[in-house]
Scaffold this motif. Structure first.
Motif, PDB file in Angstrom:
ATOM      1  N   PRO A  48       7.720  75.385  27.489  1.00 37.68           N
ATOM      2  CA  PRO A  48       7.980  74.575  26.293  1.00 37.68           C
ATOM      3  C   PRO A  48       9.419  74.047  26.276  1.00 37.68           C
ATOM      4  N   ILE A  49       9.564  72.780  25.919  1.00 36.00           N
ATOM      5  CA  ILE A  49      10.902  72.184  25.850  1.00 36.00           C
ATOM      6  C   ILE A  49      11.626  72.641  24.594  1.00 36.00           C
ATOM      7  N   LEU A  69      -4.228  81.885  27.425  1.00 32.38           N
ATOM      8  CA  LEU A  69      -2.789  81.680  27.531  1.00 32.38           C
ATOM      9  C   LEU A  69      -2.086  83.018  27.691  1.00 32.38           C
ATOM     10  N   GLN A  70      -1.078  83.040  28.552  1.00 35.18           N
ATOM     11  CA  GLN A  70      -0.344  84.270  28.810  1.00 35.18           C
ATOM     12  C   GLN A  70       1.121  83.947  29.064  1.00 35.18           C
ATOM     13  N   SER A  71       2.017  84.677  28.407  1.00 35.02           N
ATOM     14  CA  SER A  71       3.455  84.496  28.628  1.00 35.02           C
ATOM     15  C   SER A  71       3.839  85.104  29.969  1.00 35.02           C
ATOM     16  N   VAL A  72       4.632  84.361  30.732  1.00 33.05           N
ATOM     17  CA  VAL A  72       5.113  84.849  32.021  1.00 33.05           C
ATOM     18  C   VAL A  72       6.640  84.782  32.038  1.00 33.05           C
ATOM     19  N   ASP A  73       7.244  84.981  33.184  1.00 31.24           N
ATOM     20  CA  ASP A  73       8.706  85.037  33.270  1.00 31.24           C
ATOM     21  C   ASP A  73       9.353  83.708  32.894  1.00 31.24           C
ATOM     22  N   ASN A  74      10.623  83.795  32.508  1.00 30.60           N
ATOM     23  CA  ASN A  74      11.451  82.616  32.215  1.00 30.60           C
ATOM     24  C   ASN A  74      10.872  81.743  31.109  1.00 30.60           C
ATOM     25  N   ASP A  75      10.291  82.385  30.110  1.00 38.16           N
ATOM     26  CA  ASP A  75       9.754  81.677  28.935  1.00 38.16           C
ATOM     27  C   ASP A  75       8.621  80.717  29.274  1.00 38.16           C
ATOM     28  N   SER A  76       8.032  80.881  30.431  1.00 41.62           N
ATOM     29  CA  SER A  76       6.918  80.015  30.819  1.00 41.62           C
ATOM     30  C   SER A  76       5.609  80.568  30.262  1.00 41.62           C
ATOM     31  N   ILE A  77       4.610  79.698  30.206  1.00 37.81           N
ATOM     32  CA  ILE A  77       3.293  80.069  29.699  1.00 37.81           C
ATOM     33  C   ILE A  77       2.243  79.663  30.716  1.00 37.81           C
ATOM     34  N   LEU A  78       1.362  80.594  31.028  1.00 36.41           N
ATOM     35  CA  LEU A  78       0.274  80.329  31.962  1.00 36.41           C
ATOM     36  C   LEU A  78      -0.962  79.927  31.163  1.00 36.41           C
ATOM     37  N   GLU A  98      -6.663  65.325  30.305  1.00 32.58           N
ATOM     38  CA  GLU A  98      -6.862  65.558  28.869  1.00 32.58           C
ATOM     39  C   GLU A  98      -5.896  66.619  28.353  1.00 32.58           C
ATOM     40  N   ILE A  99      -5.705  67.670  29.128  1.00 30.69           N
ATOM     41  CA  ILE A  99      -4.779  68.732  28.715  1.00 30.69           C
ATOM     42  C   ILE A  99      -3.353  68.196  28.652  1.00 30.69           C
ATOM     43  N   LYS A 100      -2.955  67.424  29.665  1.00 33.93           N
ATOM     44  CA  LYS A 100      -1.602  66.866  29.687  1.00 33.93           C
ATOM     45  C   LYS A 100      -1.383  65.882  28.537  1.00 33.93           C
ATOM     46  N   GLN A 101      -2.432  65.178  28.152  1.00 35.42           N
ATOM     47  CA  GLN A 101      -2.316  64.238  27.042  1.00 35.42           C
ATOM     48  C   GLN A 101      -2.076  64.973  25.727  1.00 35.42           C
ATOM     49  N   ILE A 102      -2.740  66.122  25.567  1.00 33.65           N
ATOM     50  CA  ILE A 102      -2.562  66.902  24.337  1.00 33.65           C
ATOM     51  C   ILE A 102      -1.160  67.517  24.278  1.00 33.65           C
ATOM     52  N   LEU A 103      -0.723  68.069  25.392  1.00 33.42           N
ATOM     53  CA  LEU A 103       0.590  68.720  25.423  1.00 33.42           C
ATOM     54  C   LEU A 103       1.728  67.709  25.395  1.00 33.42           C
ATOM     55  N   GLY A 104       1.478  66.525  25.933  1.00 37.74           N
ATOM     56  CA  GLY A 104       2.474  65.452  25.889  1.00 37.74           C
ATOM     57  C   GLY A 104       3.791  65.842  26.535  1.00 37.74           C
ATOM     58  N   ASP A 105       4.867  65.456  25.857  1.00 37.23           N
ATOM     59  CA  ASP A 105       6.208  65.743  26.376  1.00 37.23           C
ATOM     60  C   ASP A 105       6.798  67.016  25.759  1.00 37.23           C
ATOM     61  N   LYS A 106       5.940  67.847  25.214  1.00 33.69           N
ATOM     62  CA  LYS A 106       6.413  69.086  24.585  1.00 33.69           C
ATOM     63  C   LYS A 106       6.619  70.207  25.600  1.00 33.69           C
ATOM     64  N   VAL A 107       6.173  69.988  26.847  1.00 33.00           N
ATOM     65  CA  VAL A 107       6.320  71.014  27.875  1.00 33.00           C
ATOM     66  C   VAL A 107       6.734  70.388  29.202  1.00 33.00           C
ATOM     67  N   GLN A 108       7.277  71.241  30.059  1.00 37.35           N
ATOM     68  CA  GLN A 108       7.548  70.874  31.444  1.00 37.35           C
ATOM     69  C   GLN A 108       6.531  71.588  32.323  1.00 37.35           C
ATOM     70  N   TYR A 109       6.012  70.894  33.331  1.00 40.91           N
ATOM     71  CA  TYR A 109       4.978  71.454  34.188  1.00 40.91           C
ATOM     72  C   TYR A 109       5.603  72.041  35.449  1.00 40.91           C
ATOM     73  N   SER A 110       5.430  73.352  35.613  1.00 45.71           N
ATOM     74  CA  SER A 110       5.955  74.019  36.809  1.00 45.71           C
ATOM     75  C   SER A 110       4.917  74.062  37.916  1.00 45.71           C
ATOM     76  N   GLN A 111       3.651  74.151  37.511  1.00 38.60           N
ATOM     77  CA  GLN A 111       2.597  74.308  38.517  1.00 38.60           C
ATOM     78  C   GLN A 111       1.252  73.938  37.917  1.00 38.60           C
ATOM     79  N   VAL A 112       0.442  73.219  38.681  1.00 35.37           N
ATOM     80  CA  VAL A 112      -0.914  72.865  38.266  1.00 35.37           C
ATOM     81  C   VAL A 112      -1.847  73.129  39.441  1.00 35.37           C
ATOM     82  N   GLN A 113      -2.833  74.007  39.220  1.00 29.72           N
ATOM     83  CA  GLN A 113      -3.783  74.347  40.275  1.00 29.72           C
ATOM     84  C   GLN A 113      -5.209  74.244  39.754  1.00 29.72           C
ATOM     85  N   ILE A 114      -6.094  73.822  40.649  1.00 24.66           N
ATOM     86  CA  ILE A 114      -7.518  73.769  40.320  1.00 24.66           C
ATOM     87  C   ILE A 114      -8.255  74.728  41.244  1.00 24.66           C
TER      88      ILE A 114
END
Length: 287
Positions: A48-49, A69-78, A98-114
């Motif tokens: 979260p920004i 959702l799960q809190s991980v290190d460095n204030d990141s969220i999984l 769709e997920i990125k559209q909802i979250l918008g610019d409120k977060v920074q993306y560290s990793q995206v996996q499918i």
């Protein structure tokens, strides 16, 4: 205070049989509620920004997708979101968008996996293999450690433990993932340890009380170890209660499943593995 466990040995057989039947029926009709690990899905690690954009707000924003959702290190969220069965690459990419559209610019993306169905299938096979290997190793240990009625009682209760654990996940609908496999293996290990402790005491008393009827001897042995059994179980359950209420949403299902495994292991140690010994002449058993 002495409890007469052997008095209810026939009832324990009926209850166990009913529970096994329910477990098998549920597994055949409902199956298991596979999590993203096994069924496939999307995994995102975001940060979260703004500090006021909490994990609860994020969960509310993404509620349409039933996320984990799960809190991980460095204030990141999984973030983990499931996909429809047989989802195509296009559908997977659409869900990410769709997920990125909802979250918008409120977060920074560290990793995206499918996690696709193929990878999920490999994880399922790996999990099944881990359970089968552990089952074989425990069976070998039981056979080496004991003989005769002791081995039969341990083996039957071990099979019962496995069936009831899978049945529990099926009946309750708890998510079945890699953590669930860890719960099953830890619960079975706990159960086996409890059985070994009780069996050792029974064997000691057989050598001490040569003419005591077997029902009385088994009751005596179980009662002598009951304080240790109860205290061990209660201390573990109290830890799980703490995890359930204060460990976050991600650990609640773990705490529920682990609590069941401890209770189940305790009861099968008292009412199955020990009760089966009644049908064998343990005074002639050598191991």
């Amino acid at each position: 205070m002495k409890f007469h466990f052997m008095k209810y040995r026939k009832l324990s057989y009926w209850v166990s049989g009913i529970l096994v039947a329910l477990s098998i029926v549920s597994l055949l009709t409902h199956g298991l509620n596979y999590g993203i690990d096994f069924a496939g899905g999307i995994s995102m690690e975001v940060k979260p920004i703004e500090a006021n954009y909490t994990i609860d707000k994020m969960r509310s924003d993404l509620s349409t997708f039933s996320p984990e959702l799960q809190s991980v290190d460095n204030d990141s969220i999984l973030i983990r979101v499931g996909l429809p069965k047989g989802a195509t690459d296009a559908q997977q990419n659409t869900r990410v968008a769709e997920i990125k559209q909802i979250l918008g610019d409120k977060v920074q993306y560290s990793q995206v996996q499918i996690v696709g169905p193929k990878i999920g299938g490999e994880l399922v096979r790996g999990g099944i293999l881990a359970i089968l290997v552990s089952f074989v190793l425990m069976s070998v240990y039981i056979w080496i450690r004991y003989r005769g009625g002791y081995a039969v009682g341990s083996f039957v209760s071990l099979v019962l433990d496995f069936v009831l654990m899978f049945g529990f996940f099926s009946v309750t609908g708890l998510e079945f993932n890699q953590t669930s496999i860890a719960v099953i293996l830890m619960g079975i290990g706990y159960s086996i340890n409890d059985k070994v402790v009780n069996y050792d005491r029974i064997d000691e008393n057989i050598k001490k009380y040569h003419k005591m009827p077997m029902t009385e001897l088994i009751d005596l042995s179980v009662n002598e170890m009951l304080h240790r059994t109860v205290m061990t179980s209660v201390s573990t359950i109290l830890a799980m209660v703490g995890l359930y209420f204060w460990g976050g949403v991600m650990l609640q299902e773990f705490a529920i499943a682990m609590t069941f495994s401890v209770v189940m292991g305790t009861l099968t140690s008292i009412y199955i593995s020990n009760v089966i010994l009644y049908h064998f002449n343990l005074r002639e058993t050598k191991y």
